[in-house]
Design a protein around this motif. Structure first.
Motif: not given
Length: 236
Positions: A67-69, A81-84, A109-110, A116-118
């Motif tokens: 998923c991260l890649e 917005g996905f990264y956290p 990192r999160a 950036e998260a909603p």
């Protein structure tokens, strides 16, 4: 996410199946979403849900890494917005495998991308999960690190409330829980559970504690203790 995308529609249907306790059907829907994904963006979405239905921590980690890649390959605002939550999921997967130092790095990192998260409950959930992950992996990851500046636990010291103040706040929270003081808990728990050590976090926590203190609804001993906590250097 565009609700008209076939991949998104399948994942929404899969989440409904999850809510109905139909784990097998949900997995099938998520697998179908993965199979029809037309690009890295769609594959990222499908991989996120597939990771939730794996039978081993190794496979859970593998799908979270996938998923991260895929998100990294997309590299635009659609995935910001996905990264956290991506990093939280990776941290939790590494913890289950006993890879504490690596888990702590992902939680850190999160924390760097939590903004950036909603906003709303989803953003709050991410913040709470990050703070919990950092707290629970800090000491173990520091012990695993090889040397000072490279210690992944070093950054966590800036993300935690001063230990003495933290203990005093926890004691107050425990007392409020014991007698179900819902107003005091409702005001303070979000700020405490989501504390990541930023100036904004300190302001939120101090303001929440101050509101409870200003209401003057606590027993005298708690009122005095809360006043002392608010005046602590760590919260100024």
């Amino acid at each position: 996410m565009d609700p008209e995308l076939p991949v998104v529609r399948l994942c929404v249907e899969g989440m409904r199946a999850e809510a109905d306790g139909q784990a097998g059907r949900a997995l099938g829907l998520f697998q179908r979403a993965w199979e029809i994904a037309a690009d890295d963006y769609e594959a990222c979405i499908a991989a996120h849900y597939l990771a939730r239905h794996q039978n081993s921590p190794e496979e859970t980690l593998r799908w979270n890494q996938e998923c991260l890649e895929r998100a990294d390959r997309v590299g635009d605002a659609r995935v910001d917005g996905f990264y956290p939550s991506l990093y939280v999921n990776l941290g939790q997967a590494c913890r289950r495998l006993g890879r504490t130092a690596e888990a702590h790095t992902y939680f850190a990192r999160a924390a760097e991308r939590v903004g950036e998260a909603p906003e709303g409950q989803y953003g709050d959930w991410n913040r709470f999960a990050i703070a919990e992950g950092l707290r629970e992996t800090a000491s173990e990851s520091a012990a695993e690190a090889l040397e000072g500046e490279d210690a992944v636990g070093g950054d966590s010291a800036r993300r935690h409330l001063d230990a003495a103040v933290d203990g005093r706040v926890r004691e107050l929270l425990a007392r409020w829980c014991a007698r179900a003081d819902l107003m005091a808990l409702a005001l303070t728990l979000p700020a405490y559970l989501g504390y990541l050590g930023t100036e904004g976090d300190r302001v939120r926590l101090r303001s929440a504690l101050h509101m409870v203190h200003a209401a003057r609804r606590l027993p005298d001993d708690e009122q005095s203790e809360l006043g002392a906590v608010i005046g602590a250097t760590a919260l100024e």
